[in-house]
Scaffold this motif. Sequence first.
Motif: not given
Length: 332
Positions: A299, A303, A327-328, A331-332
């Motif tokens: 991450k 980022n 990212k998805k 992040d989830k």
Amino acid sequence: MEIIENNTLSSIITRKPKCSSGELVNKMMSKGITFNDISPENAENYMLNNNNYLRLCSYRKNFSKYTKGINNGKYIDLDFNDLMVLANLDLQLRKSILGICMDIEHSIKLNILKECENNINDDGYTITFKFLQGNPYICKEIVKKSLHGHLTDLLSHYISTDYTNDSLECVTDRGEKFYLSIPIWVLLEGLTFNNLISFYEFYFQEIGKKLLIEKGVLNCVRSIRNACAHNNCILTDLKSNGTKPVSSIKKFVRNKEISKDVTKKRLSCRVMHEIVCVVYANCKVANKSMIIKNMNILKNILNDFGKNNENLLNKNDLLKSNYDFLKKILDK
């Protein structure tokens, strides 16, 4: 025969001659690559001291070309700095993914040993005897490691030239006979990742349990692990290339609330599929603290890349779509 070989070599040299850094800069300019964010002189120095042309320019596949007009065949809005940025991202990901793959490998070994410890019918020796008996080439590899390398001291305690009733005979390619009586906790230390996957599958079949991760996923983890370990560039082509994703990976991505079309498109890119396999495998076999640590590492890399390279992402749909996808996933 010698004349033909010399002519062939001469033809290759003519088509692909050795070039100086200055000549390579000129070559890139002729292909439409600009030097707005870094001077040609600094670019030459970079290729001499930081990265080479072959590796650096491999990322150009992620950029479009003009298909007509006076710029036909030249790259659209590709600056030398863009290649440097992608090379740096690739390096960070390779280092991190290799570390995560090592954690996955370690966790698989722990899961096997946990099953062994909890099974009163497993003495830790019979299962390895059966596995090595059915895989003589792996048996030979273990013997070779007992003779040379970092595992010599460990393995030599369980491999001998003297026959015993409970040992397995292994004949090397040179005709030498060795006798093995290796417990599971020692065998695991001597297996390559590829052979570990084979043993993992074999062991769970023997005890009648379902694998925590299907073999197809682990083969993908092994593939990108080997690429990272050999320092191969992995982000050289982020386009869809016909890769067929493993079913559990498709389900994993869909559970991240990513559309079916995006899932299909992104996972058809080999490196994207393999990175997701690493994320999935880490989440399936690692302990909670290890999972959090590894996900945070990835991450943070993404980022920082997104924060520092908004212009690059905004001008390149291919990079942006793959970036948003990862990212998805994380992040989830």
